[in-house]
Structures are given as C-alpha cells and as structure tokens.
Write a protein that holds these residues in place. Structure first.
Motif, PDB file in Angstrom:
ATOM      1  N   MET A 214       0.855  -1.170   0.000  1.00  0.00           N
ATOM      2  CA  MET A 214       0.000   0.000   0.000  1.00  0.00           C
ATOM      3  C   MET A 214       0.906   1.239   0.000  1.00  0.00           C
ATOM      4  O   MET A 214       1.828   1.329   0.789  1.00  0.00           O
ATOM      5  CB  MET A 214      -0.902  -0.003   1.231  1.00  0.00           C
ATOM      6  N   THR A 215       0.591   2.148  -0.823  1.00  0.00           N
ATOM      7  CA  THR A 215       1.400   3.354  -0.898  1.00  0.00           C
ATOM      8  C   THR A 215       1.010   4.318   0.214  1.00  0.00           C
ATOM      9  O   THR A 215      -0.046   4.179   0.847  1.00  0.00           O
ATOM     10  CB  THR A 215       1.217   4.045  -2.261  1.00  0.00           C
ATOM     11  N   ARG A 216       1.851   5.296   0.399  1.00  0.00           N
ATOM     12  CA  ARG A 216       1.578   6.306   1.421  1.00  0.00           C
ATOM     13  C   ARG A 216       0.323   7.103   1.095  1.00  0.00           C
ATOM     14  O   ARG A 216      -0.411   7.504   1.984  1.00  0.00           O
ATOM     15  CB  ARG A 216       2.762   7.247   1.565  1.00  0.00           C
ATOM     16  N   ALA A 217       0.064   7.334  -0.156  1.00  0.00           N
ATOM     17  CA  ALA A 217      -1.131   8.080  -0.559  1.00  0.00           C
ATOM     18  C   ALA A 217      -2.394   7.313  -0.191  1.00  0.00           C
ATOM     19  O   ALA A 217      -3.360   7.900   0.316  1.00  0.00           O
ATOM     20  CB  ALA A 217      -1.095   8.369  -2.053  1.00  0.00           C
ATOM     21  N   HIS A 218      -2.385   5.999  -0.439  1.00  0.00           N
ATOM     22  CA  HIS A 218      -3.544   5.183  -0.058  1.00  0.00           C
ATOM     23  C   HIS A 218      -3.755   5.208   1.452  1.00  0.00           C
ATOM     24  O   HIS A 218      -4.878   5.336   1.926  1.00  0.00           O
ATOM     25  CB  HIS A 218      -3.365   3.734  -0.529  1.00  0.00           C
ATOM     26  N   PHE A 219      -2.660   5.060   2.170  1.00  0.00           N
ATOM     27  CA  PHE A 219      -2.743   5.081   3.627  1.00  0.00           C
ATOM     28  C   PHE A 219      -3.293   6.423   4.118  1.00  0.00           C
ATOM     29  O   PHE A 219      -4.137   6.471   5.011  1.00  0.00           O
ATOM     30  CB  PHE A 219      -1.365   4.810   4.248  1.00  0.00           C
ATOM     31  N   ALA A 220      -2.820   7.514   3.537  1.00  0.00           N
ATOM     32  CA  ALA A 220      -3.279   8.849   3.931  1.00  0.00           C
ATOM     33  C   ALA A 220      -4.769   9.027   3.656  1.00  0.00           C
ATOM     34  O   ALA A 220      -5.497   9.591   4.477  1.00  0.00           O
ATOM     35  CB  ALA A 220      -2.470   9.920   3.204  1.00  0.00           C
ATOM     36  N   VAL A 221      -5.240   8.541   2.521  1.00  0.00           N
ATOM     37  CA  VAL A 221      -6.659   8.648   2.177  1.00  0.00           C
ATOM     38  C   VAL A 221      -7.502   7.817   3.139  1.00  0.00           C
ATOM     39  O   VAL A 221      -8.547   8.271   3.624  1.00  0.00           O
ATOM     40  CB  VAL A 221      -6.899   8.239   0.707  1.00  0.00           C
ATOM     41  N   ILE A 222      -7.054   6.619   3.427  1.00  0.00           N
ATOM     42  CA  ILE A 222      -7.782   5.753   4.364  1.00  0.00           C
ATOM     43  C   ILE A 222      -7.820   6.387   5.751  1.00  0.00           C
ATOM     44  O   ILE A 222      -8.861   6.401   6.419  1.00  0.00           O
ATOM     45  CB  ILE A 222      -7.164   4.337   4.401  1.00  0.00           C
ATOM     46  N   LEU A 223      -6.718   6.938   6.187  1.00  0.00           N
ATOM     47  CA  LEU A 223      -6.665   7.603   7.488  1.00  0.00           C
ATOM     48  C   LEU A 223      -7.594   8.818   7.521  1.00  0.00           C
ATOM     49  O   LEU A 223      -8.340   9.026   8.491  1.00  0.00           O
ATOM     50  CB  LEU A 223      -5.232   8.025   7.812  1.00  0.00           C
ATOM     51  N   LEU A 224      -7.575   9.600   6.472  1.00  0.00           N
ATOM     52  CA  LEU A 224      -8.444  10.770   6.390  1.00  0.00           C
ATOM     53  C   LEU A 224      -9.919  10.375   6.439  1.00  0.00           C
ATOM     54  O   LEU A 224     -10.718  10.978   7.159  1.00  0.00           O
ATOM     55  CB  LEU A 224      -8.155  11.554   5.103  1.00  0.00           C
ATOM     56  N   LEU A 225     -10.292   9.344   5.692  1.00  0.00           N
ATOM     57  CA  LEU A 225     -11.678   8.885   5.697  1.00  0.00           C
ATOM     58  C   LEU A 225     -12.079   8.330   7.057  1.00  0.00           C
ATOM     59  O   LEU A 225     -13.214   8.549   7.516  1.00  0.00           O
ATOM     60  CB  LEU A 225     -11.896   7.848   4.599  1.00  0.00           C
ATOM     61  N   THR A 226     -11.179   7.643   7.713  1.00  0.00           N
ATOM     62  CA  THR A 226     -11.454   7.102   9.046  1.00  0.00           C
ATOM     63  C   THR A 226     -11.688   8.231  10.041  1.00  0.00           C
ATOM     64  O   THR A 226     -12.631   8.191  10.844  1.00  0.00           O
ATOM     65  CB  THR A 226     -10.287   6.211   9.513  1.00  0.00           C
ATOM     66  N   LEU A 227     -10.840   9.245   9.991  1.00  0.00           N
ATOM     67  CA  LEU A 227     -11.002  10.383  10.892  1.00  0.00           C
ATOM     68  C   LEU A 227     -12.286  11.153  10.605  1.00  0.00           C
ATOM     69  O   LEU A 227     -12.973  11.600  11.524  1.00  0.00           O
ATOM     70  CB  LEU A 227      -9.792  11.313  10.798  1.00  0.00           C
ATOM     71  N   LEU A 228     -12.619  11.289   9.343  1.00  0.00           N
ATOM     72  CA  LEU A 228     -13.864  11.961   8.970  1.00  0.00           C
ATOM     73  C   LEU A 228     -15.075  11.185   9.490  1.00  0.00           C
ATOM     74  O   LEU A 228     -16.014  11.770  10.034  1.00  0.00           O
ATOM     75  CB  LEU A 228     -13.941  12.117   7.454  1.00  0.00           C
ATOM     76  N   LEU A 229     -15.045   9.876   9.352  1.00  0.00           N
ATOM     77  CA  LEU A 229     -16.125   9.034   9.866  1.00  0.00           C
ATOM     78  C   LEU A 229     -16.237   9.161  11.378  1.00  0.00           C
ATOM     79  O   LEU A 229     -17.344   9.276  11.918  1.00  0.00           O
ATOM     80  CB  LEU A 229     -15.899   7.578   9.465  1.00  0.00           C
ATOM     81  N   LEU A 230     -15.107   9.189  12.070  1.00  0.00           N
ATOM     82  CA  LEU A 230     -15.117   9.349  13.520  1.00  0.00           C
ATOM     83  C   LEU A 230     -15.734  10.686  13.914  1.00  0.00           C
ATOM     84  O   LEU A 230     -16.541  10.760  14.846  1.00  0.00           O
ATOM     85  CB  LEU A 230     -13.693   9.230  14.073  1.00  0.00           C
ATOM     86  N   CYS A 231     -15.385  11.738  13.200  1.00  0.00           N
ATOM     87  CA  CYS A 231     -15.948  13.066  13.484  1.00  0.00           C
ATOM     88  C   CYS A 231     -17.468  13.076  13.303  1.00  0.00           C
ATOM     89  O   CYS A 231     -18.197  13.646  14.110  1.00  0.00           O
ATOM     90  CB  CYS A 231     -15.308  14.114  12.586  1.00  0.00           C
ATOM     91  N   VAL A 232     -17.934  12.445  12.246  1.00  0.00           N
ATOM     92  CA  VAL A 232     -19.380  12.390  11.988  1.00  0.00           C
ATOM     93  C   VAL A 232     -20.082  11.596  13.083  1.00  0.00           C
ATOM     94  O   VAL A 232     -21.138  12.007  13.588  1.00  0.00           O
ATOM     95  CB  VAL A 232     -19.657  11.806  10.591  1.00  0.00           C
ATOM     96  N   LEU A 233     -19.508  10.469  13.482  1.00  0.00           N
ATOM     97  CA  LEU A 233     -20.115   9.650  14.534  1.00  0.00           C
ATOM     98  C   LEU A 233     -20.172  10.392  15.863  1.00  0.00           C
ATOM     99  O   LEU A 233     -21.183  10.344  16.573  1.00  0.00           O
ATOM    100  CB  LEU A 233     -19.356   8.334  14.688  1.00  0.00           C
ATOM    101  N   VAL A 234     -19.105  11.099  16.209  1.00  0.00           N
ATOM    102  CA  VAL A 234     -19.087  11.862  17.457  1.00  0.00           C
ATOM    103  C   VAL A 234     -20.126  12.979  17.398  1.00  0.00           C
ATOM    104  O   VAL A 234     -20.871  13.195  18.358  1.00  0.00           O
ATOM    105  CB  VAL A 234     -17.670  12.428  17.723  1.00  0.00           C
ATOM    106  N   SER A 235     -20.193  13.675  16.280  1.00  0.00           N
ATOM    107  CA  SER A 235     -21.167  14.748  16.125  1.00  0.00           C
ATOM    108  C   SER A 235     -22.591  14.222  16.275  1.00  0.00           C
ATOM    109  O   SER A 235     -23.415  14.822  16.981  1.00  0.00           O
ATOM    110  CB  SER A 235     -20.986  15.425  14.770  1.00  0.00           C
ATOM    111  N   CYS A 236     -22.878  13.105  15.644  1.00  0.00           N
ATOM    112  CA  CYS A 236     -24.220  12.502  15.747  1.00  0.00           C
ATOM    113  C   CYS A 236     -24.520  12.073  17.175  1.00  0.00           C
ATOM    114  O   CYS A 236     -25.632  12.272  17.670  1.00  0.00           O
ATOM    115  CB  CYS A 236     -24.336  11.320  14.796  1.00  0.00           C
ATOM    116  N   SER A 237     -23.535  11.512  17.837  1.00  0.00           N
ATOM    117  CA  SER A 237     -23.725  11.042  19.204  1.00  0.00           C
ATOM    118  C   SER A 237     -24.007  12.201  20.151  1.00  0.00           C
ATOM    119  O   SER A 237     -24.952  12.151  20.952  1.00  0.00           O
ATOM    120  CB  SER A 237     -22.484  10.271  19.658  1.00  0.00           C
ATOM    121  N   VAL A 238     -23.207  13.250  20.072  1.00  0.00           N
ATOM    122  CA  VAL A 238     -23.418  14.415  20.937  1.00  0.00           C
ATOM    123  C   VAL A 238     -24.785  15.036  20.653  1.00  0.00           C
ATOM    124  O   VAL A 238     -25.522  15.391  21.580  1.00  0.00           O
ATOM    125  CB  VAL A 238     -22.284  15.448  20.752  1.00  0.00           C
TER     126      VAL A 238
END
Length: 126
Positions: free
Chosen positions: A1-25
């Motif tokens: 896996m290239t660094r770009a793929h890893f960065a995109v996956i990490l970014l999407l994971t963090l975005l999903l976490l932000c959405v879940l926290v926002s919905c929960s609060v």
C-alpha cells in the motif's frame, strides 16, 4: 500500500469518527433536552414530584453519557448541564416555579448550543 492510499484511508477514518461523534453528541443533547421539557411541563401542571423524578432521570442519563461527552467536549460544558439539572431538582423541591422554569430554559439552551456547536458547518469550522 502506498503512502497516498494510507493517507486517504486515514483521512476517511477520521472523517467518519468526526461524523459519529457529532451525531452522538447531538442525539444525547436532544434526548436530555426532551427529558427536561417533560419536567418543565410537569412544573407548569403543578406536578412537582413528577418534575423531580424527570430531572433525576435526566441527571442519571446525562451522567451515563459523561465519559463520552467529556472526551469530545470541553469539560465545563457537560458539567454546567449537570450542575444546572441539580439546581432544577432543588427548585422543584422548593416548588419555586419561576426559578425552575427560567433555569430549565437556560439548561435547554445550553443543550441546544452543544448540539449546534458539534454540527459541522462553515461557521463552526472557521
């Protein structure tokens, strides 16, 4: 896996976490506000015992969510709601309609603010 793929996956994971926290609060703030509105209606109807019970249930619910809320919000915000609910119980015990209703609106406003503060908008980001 290239660094770009890893960065995109990490970014999407963090975005999903932000959405879940926002919905929960948002969900927890709405639920607590609705519970307080029921207590508010109890006071309007003259049912102080019901108002006390409703405030105690709201306090127990808010305390259950405290760990999650404290992890994602400034600690003073969930604590302010919790102390406001404790004051509401005291006002209901004294059957102080005016103080109860005024403080209840303030606590509901704080909960609404928490909900709006965690909604991802351009105003909140900037």
């Amino acid at each position: 896996m290239t660094r770009a793929h890893f960065a995109v996956i990490l970014l999407l994971t963090l975005l999903l976490l932000c959405v879940l926290v926002s919905c929960s609060v948002t969900n927890h703030a709405e639920a607590a506000a609705e519970m307080l509105r029921k207590g508010e209606q109890s006071v309007v109807d003259g049912d102080y015992v019901g108002a006390i019970q409703q405030c105690r249930e709201t306090a127990a619910y808010w305390k259950q969510q405290h760990l999650l809320l404290a992890a994602f919000l400034h600690h003073d915000e969930p604590d302010a709601v919790e102390s406001g609910i404790a004051e509401l119980i005291a006002y209901a015990k004294r059957e102080d309609d005016d103080e109860f209703l005024a403080l209840c609106e303030q606590v509901i406003t704080k909960l609404t603010h928490l909900k709006e503060m965690n909604t991802p908008t351009l105003q909140n980001i900037l």
